[in-house]
Design a protein around this motif. Structure first.
Motif, PDB file in Angstrom:
ATOM      1  N   VAL A  98       0.780  -1.152   0.043  1.00 12.54           N
ATOM      2  CA  VAL A  98      -0.091   0.026   0.130  1.00 12.54           C
ATOM      3  C   VAL A  98       0.829   1.217  -0.070  1.00 12.54           C
ATOM      4  N   THR A  99       1.915   1.335   0.776  1.00 11.06           N
ATOM      5  CA  THR A  99       2.849   2.493   0.928  1.00 11.06           C
ATOM      6  C   THR A  99       3.618   2.457  -0.347  1.00 11.06           C
ATOM      7  N   ASN A 100       4.084   1.480  -0.872  1.00 12.30           N
ATOM      8  CA  ASN A 100       4.627   1.289  -2.051  1.00 12.30           C
ATOM      9  C   ASN A 100       4.108   0.479  -3.358  1.00 12.30           C
ATOM     10  N   ASN A 131      -1.187   6.348  -2.655  1.00  6.35           N
ATOM     11  CA  ASN A 131      -2.447   6.817  -2.470  1.00  6.35           C
ATOM     12  C   ASN A 131      -2.274   7.263  -0.874  1.00  6.35           C
ATOM     13  N   PRO A 132      -2.398   8.565  -0.739  1.00  5.37           N
ATOM     14  CA  PRO A 132      -2.094   8.881   0.838  1.00  5.37           C
ATOM     15  C   PRO A 132      -3.243   8.644   1.657  1.00  5.37           C
ATOM     16  N   VAL A 149      -4.538  -5.564   7.291  1.00  2.00           N
ATOM     17  CA  VAL A 149      -4.754  -4.738   6.198  1.00  2.00           C
ATOM     18  C   VAL A 149      -6.018  -4.886   5.512  1.00  2.00           C
ATOM     19  N   ALA A 150      -6.609  -6.292   5.419  1.00  2.72           N
ATOM     20  CA  ALA A 150      -7.792  -6.505   5.265  1.00  2.72           C
ATOM     21  C   ALA A 150      -8.849  -5.926   5.994  1.00  2.72           C
ATOM     22  N   VAL A 156      -7.373  -4.028  -4.427  1.00  2.00           N
ATOM     23  CA  VAL A 156      -5.959  -3.701  -4.690  1.00  2.00           C
ATOM     24  C   VAL A 156      -4.981  -5.077  -4.873  1.00  2.00           C
ATOM     25  N   LEU A 157      -5.223  -6.270  -4.265  1.00  2.00           N
ATOM     26  CA  LEU A 157      -4.612  -7.451  -4.575  1.00  2.00           C
ATOM     27  C   LEU A 157      -4.679  -7.735  -6.181  1.00  2.00           C
TER      28      LEU A 157
END
Length: 444
Positions: A285-287, A342-343, A405-406, A417-418
């Motif tokens: 998510v962060t990368n 995505n912030p 995360v889920a 996202v996955l």
């Protein structure tokens, strides 16, 4: 109609605003926009604007396509690059279903849900990003990107392109109510950094989306090209978005304890421990791009191993040393996130990881004092410094097993996202790169 809505209507009339752009993002953080006329504004506040959500990445499925964008009047700002006469303004929107329920797949709503969880525990989440990006000459088809200068870290280039660019960009940002703390030339040729003054996480996520648009607009006006690509140059440093994080309880910094080691409270130490424990699973998510991992594993100050340190720029989490008597400034810096994240989703998973550390009372391991890159693999293993995922593929595999995360993103966003990242990796893996052609074609 509340006072903020009345203020927007009055401003639109007094400032001769002809178009109001309603902004929101898809799940990847790509900005979306629909323009309405001033006559439609009251209806937009009361009922929202309908659109086809199935046409937006990850927002909804075809058989439930109708979505509503409802503008948040507190985010109203005039767009300075559109001119003073017959101008344009923007507002961020919250996305809902036709029956008025918050859309589970709206990234802004995802962040709001997680901020509500923090608020229920008495915390307000603040962030302060250092945003890096490159300035290039206009791209030419088939040619590598050409930086606008050959300057380096903190270089002062008289009448340089970057000086003029940063001055214009900062002026435009501040005219939109976005406060800038620092700006300077970064280490790479054509690379710049602008640091935004700290704000609550939702306002900051909105500010980052606005920042990217302003940077692109100013670049176009000056005949150059701006990019937030994490690693655009093979021989240049990557562009990160080192982000300072803090929790407040009312007006008090929950991370500060006078006299404690590094003046870190138990809450701060547990928060950092949560970040370290969950860092590998939140990295997708962060990368979020294939290219992100060429920055993370490019050496220099990019963090590749899970550890923390005080004033150690090779660590994943850094505890900055603040001035004496500035206890309210106690914070932690997460250094993995890049400028293309995505912030809304990135702030959500960072907050969730830290709060999980507090909830579970995690113990913070010893900090890293050495340059982690200079240690041998055996030394890093002995010290317990686990690596971050080395590729998008690895990051996906770790994330898909993550309950944290889920839960943080919600099932729909998590699944999308996955699926999207798996498709990106498969497309990337199928490519025959210029490197392969150059290395193998002549000899094989």
């Amino acid at each position: 109609m509340d006072k903020q809505q009345e203020y927007v209507l009055r401003s639109v009339e007094e400032r001769d605003i002809r178009f109001i752009r309603l902004w929101f993002t898809d799940v990847l953080g790509v900005l979306k926009s629909v323009a309405i006329a001033p006559a439609e504004l009251e209806n937009a506040f009361s009922e929202g604007i309908g659109f086809d959500g199935s046409a937006v990445e990850g927002l909804t499925r075809v058989y439930e396509a109708d979505m509503i964008a409802k503008p948040d009047p507190s985010t109203f700002q005039i767009l300075p690059w559109r001119g003073a006469r017959q101008g344009a303004a923007r507002m961020f929107c919250d996305i809902s279903t036709p029956d008025g329920e918050a859309a589970l797949t709206d990234p802004r709503q995802v962040l709001k849900r997680n901020l509500d969880k923090a608020s229920a525990q008495g915390f307000t989440f603040y962030t302060h990003p250092e945003i890096e990006f490159y300035l290039f000459d206009k791209p030419e088809p088939g040619m590598p990107p050409r930086p606008v200068d050959k300057a380096g870290y903190f270089d002062n280039v008289p009448r340089g392109t970057a000086h003029n660019f940063r001055r214009e960009a900062i002026t435009m940002l501040e005219s939109m109510g976005i406060s800038v703390e620092f700006s300077h030339h970064e280490a790479g040729p054509g690379q710049n950094e602008i640091d935004l003054r700290y704000a609550d996480a939702l306002s900051m996520a909105d500010n980052i989306m606005t920042f990217r648009t302003v940077i692109k607009e100013v670049a176009l006006e000056q005949g150059i090209f701006a990019s937030f690509m994490p690693k655009p140059l093979v021989d240049g440093p990557g562009s990160g978005m080192h982000t300072h994080l803090s929790l407040f309880e009312g007006d008090s910094n929950a991370f500060y304890e006078a006299g404690a080691d590094h003046q870190l409270s138990p809450v701060a130490r547990q928060f950092i421990a949560g970040l370290l424990k969950h860092a590998p699973e939140i990295t997708a998510v962060t990368n979020q791009y294939v290219n992100s991992y060429k920055r993370l594993w490019g050496g220099a100050e990019a963090p590749s191993f899970v550890c923390w340190g005080s004033n150690n720029r090779s660590a994943l989490v850094r505890v900055p040393t603040h001035k004496p008597g500035k206890g309210q400034s106690t914070r932690v810096e997460y250094r993995a996130m890049d400028s293309a994240a995505n912030p809304y989703l990135a702030f959500s998973v960072l907050l969730a990881a830290g709060l999980k550390g507090i909830e579970e009372g995690l113990e913070l391991p010893d900090g890293a004092e050495d340059d982690v890159w200079e240690l041998s693999p055996a030394e890093r293993r002995a010290m317990g410094y686990e690596p971050l995922p080395a590729s998008l593929s690895e990051a996906i595999q770790v994330m898909e097993r993550s309950e944290l995360v889920a839960e943080t993103l919600g099932e729909r966003v998590f699944d999308y996202v996955l699926r999207n990242k798996r498709a990106e990796w498969e497309a990337y893996r199928a490519q025959v790169t210029p490197y392969e052609l150059e290395q193998y074609l002549p000899v094989l």
